[in-house]
Design a protein around this motif. Sequence first.
Motif, PDB file in Angstrom:
ATOM      1  N   ASN A   1       0.831  -1.209   0.000  1.00 59.05           N
ATOM      2  CA  ASN A   1       0.000   0.000   0.000  1.00 59.05           C
ATOM      3  C   ASN A   1       0.865   1.259   0.000  1.00 59.05           C
ATOM      4  O   ASN A   1       0.564   2.240  -0.699  1.00 59.05           O
ATOM      5  N   GLU A   2       1.938   1.237   0.780  1.00 53.96           N
ATOM      6  CA  GLU A   2       2.833   2.389   0.841  1.00 53.96           C
ATOM      7  C   GLU A   2       3.537   2.600  -0.498  1.00 53.96           C
ATOM      8  O   GLU A   2       3.684   3.734  -0.967  1.00 53.96           O
TER       9      GLU A   2
ATOM     10  N   GLU B   1       1.271   4.241  -3.100  1.00 56.64           N
ATOM     11  CA  GLU B   1       1.193   5.701  -2.985  1.00 56.64           C
ATOM     12  C   GLU B   1       2.392   6.370  -3.653  1.00 56.64           C
ATOM     13  O   GLU B   1       2.252   7.412  -4.305  1.00 56.64           O
TER      14      GLU B   1
ATOM     15  N   GLN C   1       1.852   6.252  -7.372  1.00 51.94           N
ATOM     16  CA  GLN C   1       0.825   7.218  -7.761  1.00 51.94           C
ATOM     17  C   GLN C   1       1.351   8.647  -7.741  1.00 51.94           C
ATOM     18  O   GLN C   1       0.927   9.484  -8.549  1.00 51.94           O
ATOM     19  N   ASN C   2       2.295   8.919  -6.859  1.00 49.93           N
ATOM     20  CA  ASN C   2       2.834  10.271  -6.729  1.00 49.93           C
ATOM     21  C   ASN C   2       4.114  10.491  -7.529  1.00 49.93           C
ATOM     22  O   ASN C   2       4.779  11.521  -7.365  1.00 49.93           O
TER      23      ASN C   2
END
Length: 408
Positions: free
Chosen positions: A283-284, A287, A290-291
Motif C-alpha cells: 500500500n505504501e 502511494e 501514484q505520486n
Amino acid sequence: MALGPIVQAVRGATIVAPRRTRWGDALRVHDGLFARWDQSECNNGGVVLNRDGMFVLPGFIDLHVHFDEPGRTDWEGVEKGSLKSVLGGVTTVVDMPIDSDPPTIAARDVTEKCEIFLAKSFSNFAVLAGAVPGRLAEMREAALAGAAGFKGFLCDSGWDDFPRLDGESLQEALVNASRIGLRLALHAEDQSQFVSDQIGDLGRPVSSEVSAVSTILTLAGEFGAKVHLVHLSTPEAVRMVNNSPLATSETCPHYFSSDEVLVRFGLDGVVVSPPVRSASLRNELRELVQNGWLDAVGSDHSPGPPNSDSFSGQWRGAQGAGKTMLALLDEFDSPELVADYTASAASVYGFATSGEISVGGQADFVVAERSDNGLWRIVDVVVGGRLVVNDSTVIGRPVVRNAISRTF
C-alpha cells in the motif's frame, strides 16, 4: 504475417501528451512520425481511426523483460513474448542479458540478439549487456555493438554463467559504465542479509534490498556512475533512490497493485525475487507510484521452462508481458500518470524519439478505452506509424527498430 497498414490520423480521441497536457481530439502521422495537423503532406492515403471518447497514449515502454532468446525458445522467445507485449500496449521492450543461452555479454551476443529482434519482434527493442566478474573488459565492445546499458546482480542470479558482482567487481563495473557513459542496471539484493534459502519475504527480508541499494548509491556517487535499480519492492529503497541524482528506479505491478488487480492479471501469488512484501508495504509503495516517485514501472516478465510456473516455487518470474500498462490504468484510472511514466522510462537509457506524443517523435502510440465498468481495454496499437493491433487483435507486423541510436 504482412506489414500492418500505415496510419494517417486518429480523430475524436483525447490525446494525452507529456506532463499531463492534452492536444485535443486529433492526431496526424507522417513518415512514421507524429506531425502537425495542418501539414498538407500528411495526406498519405493511410488509415484514419475514428475513436470518439477514447484516449491516445504514448506506446508503453517496458524496461524489464526476459524473452529467453537465443537458446531457450522452448521457454518463449522474442516473437511470442513481443506479441504478448504489443497486445498490452507495449511498443518498446528492454530485454535482459540473462536467461538466454549464451547470456548477452560479448559484442557478438549483442549483435545476435539485435538481429533476432529485428527479424521477429512486434515491438521496438533495446538490449542490455551483462556485467559479470571476469568479463567486465567486454563492456565497451558490447556498447559499441548496440547495447543500451548493462545489467548485473548483487546476489546469485541462478545461473552459473552469470555470476554476481562482489565488492571489487561491482566497483570495476561502475567505473567502466561511467567511462563508457551508459547506465548500469542492478538487481539489488544483499545476499549477506538473506536469512534462509526460502525465496519469499521470510528468506529475503526488506533489509537485503535496503542494504544493497545503500551500497550501490554510495559507490555510484564515488565513481560518478549512472545506475538503474530494477524491480524495487520496498518503499524505503524507492525513497533512497529518489534522492540520488545518478540513480533511476523501477518497480513492477506485483509489488504494489491491489488484490483485485493482481487477480485480474494473474499476478497474485507469484514467486519472484525480490519477493512481494506485506500488504502494508504494498500500500505504501502504491502511494509512491501514484505520486511519481519512480522512473518506470516494468513487468519483469520472465517465462520459465515448459510445464513450470512462478506459483510453484520452482521458478522466479512473473508472467507479466503486456499486463503492466493495463494494470496501471485499472489501478489508478489515470492515463496521464501512465503517459508520465512512459516519458520518464524513455529517458532512463536515452530513447531520444520515444515515450512522448510530440511533433517529430516516433509514432508509437496506443488507443485505449475506459469501459462502463471502469476497467480499461487496449483497442489499437501503432508502432512506427503502422497499425499492428486493431480492435484488440494483431493484424500486421511493424518495422521495428533498436530504440538506441548513438555513436561513441
